[in-house]
Write a protein that holds these residues in place. Structure first.
Motif, PDB file in Angstrom:
ATOM      1  N   LEU A  71      -2.153  90.534  36.118  1.00 45.33           N
ATOM      2  CA  LEU A  71      -1.589  89.430  35.387  1.00 45.33           C
ATOM      3  C   LEU A  71      -2.489  89.329  33.945  1.00 45.33           C
ATOM      4  O   LEU A  71      -3.460  89.933  33.796  1.00 45.33           O
ATOM      5  N   PRO A  72      -1.713  88.824  33.027  1.00 44.94           N
ATOM      6  CA  PRO A  72      -2.389  88.716  31.765  1.00 44.94           C
ATOM      7  C   PRO A  72      -3.936  87.993  31.856  1.00 44.94           C
ATOM      8  O   PRO A  72      -3.916  86.845  32.389  1.00 44.94           O
ATOM      9  N   VAL A  73      -4.643  88.485  31.181  1.00 42.66           N
ATOM     10  CA  VAL A  73      -6.085  88.101  31.349  1.00 42.66           C
ATOM     11  C   VAL A  73      -6.235  86.507  30.812  1.00 42.66           C
ATOM     12  O   VAL A  73      -6.935  85.863  31.296  1.00 42.66           O
ATOM     13  N   THR A  74      -5.666  86.363  29.693  1.00 45.61           N
ATOM     14  CA  THR A  74      -5.669  85.345  28.680  1.00 45.61           C
ATOM     15  C   THR A  74      -4.948  84.060  29.877  1.00 45.61           C
ATOM     16  O   THR A  74      -5.520  82.935  29.852  1.00 45.61           O
ATOM     17  N   VAL A  75      -3.784  84.219  30.544  1.00 46.40           N
ATOM     18  CA  VAL A  75      -3.440  83.597  31.442  1.00 46.40           C
ATOM     19  C   VAL A  75      -4.419  82.940  32.562  1.00 46.40           C
ATOM     20  O   VAL A  75      -4.637  81.674  33.030  1.00 46.40           O
ATOM     21  N   GLN A  76      -5.009  84.110  33.313  1.00 48.14           N
ATOM     22  CA  GLN A  76      -5.975  84.009  34.271  1.00 48.14           C
ATOM     23  C   GLN A  76      -7.196  83.001  33.984  1.00 48.14           C
ATOM     24  O   GLN A  76      -7.763  82.163  34.377  1.00 48.14           O
ATOM     25  N   ASP A  77      -7.724  83.365  32.780  1.00 50.44           N
ATOM     26  CA  ASP A  77      -8.904  82.474  32.323  1.00 50.44           C
ATOM     27  C   ASP A  77      -8.365  80.975  31.871  1.00 50.44           C
ATOM     28  O   ASP A  77      -9.232  80.230  32.126  1.00 50.44           O
ATOM     29  N   GLN A  78      -7.325  80.977  31.558  1.00 49.30           N
ATOM     30  CA  GLN A  78      -6.833  79.485  31.073  1.00 49.30           C
ATOM     31  C   GLN A  78      -6.732  78.936  32.280  1.00 49.30           C
ATOM     32  O   GLN A  78      -7.069  77.485  32.342  1.00 49.30           O
ATOM     33  N   ILE A  79      -6.127  79.300  33.438  1.00 53.18           N
ATOM     34  CA  ILE A  79      -6.021  78.494  34.678  1.00 53.18           C
ATOM     35  C   ILE A  79      -7.459  78.216  35.057  1.00 53.18           C
ATOM     36  O   ILE A  79      -7.502  77.107  35.484  1.00 53.18           O
ATOM     37  N   ARG A  80      -8.234  79.011  34.989  1.00 53.27           N
ATOM     38  CA  ARG A  80      -9.768  78.751  35.481  1.00 53.27           C
ATOM     39  C   ARG A  80     -10.329  77.570  34.621  1.00 53.27           C
ATOM     40  O   ARG A  80     -11.071  77.050  34.977  1.00 53.27           O
TER      41      ARG A  80
END
Length: 487
Positions: A407-416
């Motif tokens: 998964l794109p890291v930016t998307v994971q970080d934004q969800i968190r």
């Protein structure tokens, strides 16, 4: 019928056994020891008398045998046909030294299940288990432990295999669809009252704002395979059965009997106990058995029942449900938070609707986006950021699996980050205390509030603090006493 059914299980039981570890390649045994079937701890918590009664049924012995690890099955098969006990030293001589801990763990697990007699001087199987398991493998007898086939007239009135699969899938997806759709404004078909009670009792759903909604535990439940989901619910059913004064041995015996039955065959209910006849209606609501009111004297197990103690898929392999990795992944997620789901399954779409803003729906494609509002909606329902990410990883399209990271890291970080944003502020009922005449008065009252452990916030510069609602009566009385009743 009993003889043919029992003897047909002999090859399956024998072929599943494994050799005792004679070399260093025992990763399979170590893995099995760490990830045993979810039912085994429940069985190990039962008394020896309960398990001995259960082992009087050959079908129960065969079903429990299937749940054991390969090494545990091998130990049982090595002892099954011995007429006398064997010393632990003799058995231990077959095990290499650096894998002795795996062997010892297997022995302990069998003793906890009272399959092995708990003794340090000899290794011998429980006599009841040995006799019944021998019966299961060799056939013979008329105990009806593996079910009694219905007559020809009753069999003609029952469903075929494809119809049973459709019935099981419809009932099972009704439960899952209700879990993900309740509280979202949709009107899904309601399962029976018994199913709803079990969902709430197992904390998979909870009453929120006057409606039933899926919980964080319930969303994690959706990540499991259908087989694990079914056993999660059946374990709760077993606990409730004890509270309902149902005979636990009858309940377990019936579940194990179902697991050894033949898919597509019709069985009579005349030989069932009173407890097991109550279970017919309960299990019909889960799609485990088909039981028609027009043909009440018989029933047919579905694929959910016949695979209870096997590794075969419990639902038709051509159709994937919202939970578990049955079939390939279907989700593609881009770095701009756009999500493409290649599915026509209403249940999978409903699961995505929990945390995705859906925009377009085509014949076999759903398009949406992860937004702050959609993720916060899921977080408010008790679903965590890690669970959302885990679901996206579990159901990622094969094309996505070529990426590193998946998964794109930016998307994971934004969800968190959205989760941290939600958790940054907390609300609480209470009272604000301000307008103190002097700094001394403020500090005196604040110290008293601290002694009650009710202070949530304070500002010494502005001489004010915020206290919990439950401490207001005591603080108010303290101020009145200090000021002589004048506030």
């Amino acid at each position: 019928m009993q003889s043919s059914s029992s003897s047909s299980h002999q090859n399956a039981a024998s072929s599943s056994s494994a050799h005792l570890p004679q070399n260093g390649n025992t990763n399979g045994e170590e893995k099995d020891a760490k990830s045993s079937h979810v039912l085994l701890p429940f069985l190990q918590s039962q008394s020896q008398n309960t398990l001995t009664r259960l082992y009087q049924k050959p079908s129960a012995c065969l079903a429990v045998f299937r749940l054991l690890s390969p090494l545990e099955r091998q130990l049982v098969m090595n002892l099954l046909w011995l007429d006398s006990a064997i010393s632990p030293a003799t058995m231990a001589a077959w095990v290499v030294r650096d894998r002795r801990n795996v062997y010892d763990r297997a022995i302990q697990e069998l003793m906890k299940l009272h399959i092995l007699v708990n003794s340090t001087t000899k290794l011998v199987l429980n006599n009841t288990f040995k006799a019944s398991f021998r019966h299961a493998l060799t056939g013979g007898g008329t105990s009806g432990s593996f079910g009694v086939a219905a007559d020809e007239r009753q069999s003609r009135m029952s469903l075929g295999v494809e119809q049973l699969d459709h019935f099981a899938l419809e009932r099972w997806e009704t439960i899952l669809h209700y879990m993900v759709s309740s509280g979202t404004g949709q009107q899904p078909e309601r399962p029976s009252k018994g199913v709803l009670f079990l969902l709430e009792r197992s904390a998979l759903m909870a009453s929120m704002y006057g409606a039933m909604q899926i919980t964080s535990t319930g969303f994690q439940f959706l990540l499991h395979s259908p087989h694990d989901q079914l056993w999660d619910l059946l374990l709760q059913y077993l606990h409730l059965a004890q509270e309902r004064d149902m005979d636990l041995v009858d309940v377990l015996s019936f579940l194990f009997m179902l697991s050894t039955m033949e898919l597509g065959r019709t069985y009579t209910a005349s030989n069932l106990t009173a407890t097991q006849k109550v279970m017919l209606k309960d299990l019909r609501d889960y799609g485990v058995i088909y039981h028609s009111d027009n043909n009440a004297g018989c029933f047919s197990p579905t694929r959910l029942a016949t695979t209870l103690t096997s590794s075969a898929p419990p639902l038709p392999t051509g159709r994937s449900t919202g939970g578990g990795a049955q079939g390939e992944g279907f989700i593609v997620l881009e770095t701009n938070y756009r999500l493409y789901a290649y599915t026509d399954n209403p249940l999978q779409t409903a699961v995505l609707n929990l945390f995705v803003t859906l925009k377009y729906r085509f014949a076999n494609l759903v398009v949406g986006s992860l937004t702050r509002e959609s993720v916060r909606r899921a977080l408010t329902s008790g679903i965590s950021a890690d669970q959302i990410i885990s679901y996206l990883v579990t159901h990622a399209h094969p094309q996505m699996r070529k990426n590193e990271p998946l998964l794109p890291v930016t998307v994971q970080d934004q969800i968190r980050l959205w989760e941290l944003e939600k958790n940054r502020l907390q609300s609480a009922d209470g009272y604000l205390y301000t307008s103190f005449a002097s700094q001394a008065d403020y500090e005196f009252v604040l110290e008293y509030a601290h002694s009650l452990d009710v202070v949530l916030w304070e500002d010494p510069v502005k001489r004010c603090f915020f206290g919990k609602a439950e401490g207001h009566g005591n603080i108010r009385g303290f101020i009145e006493r200090r000021t002589g009743g004048a506030l």
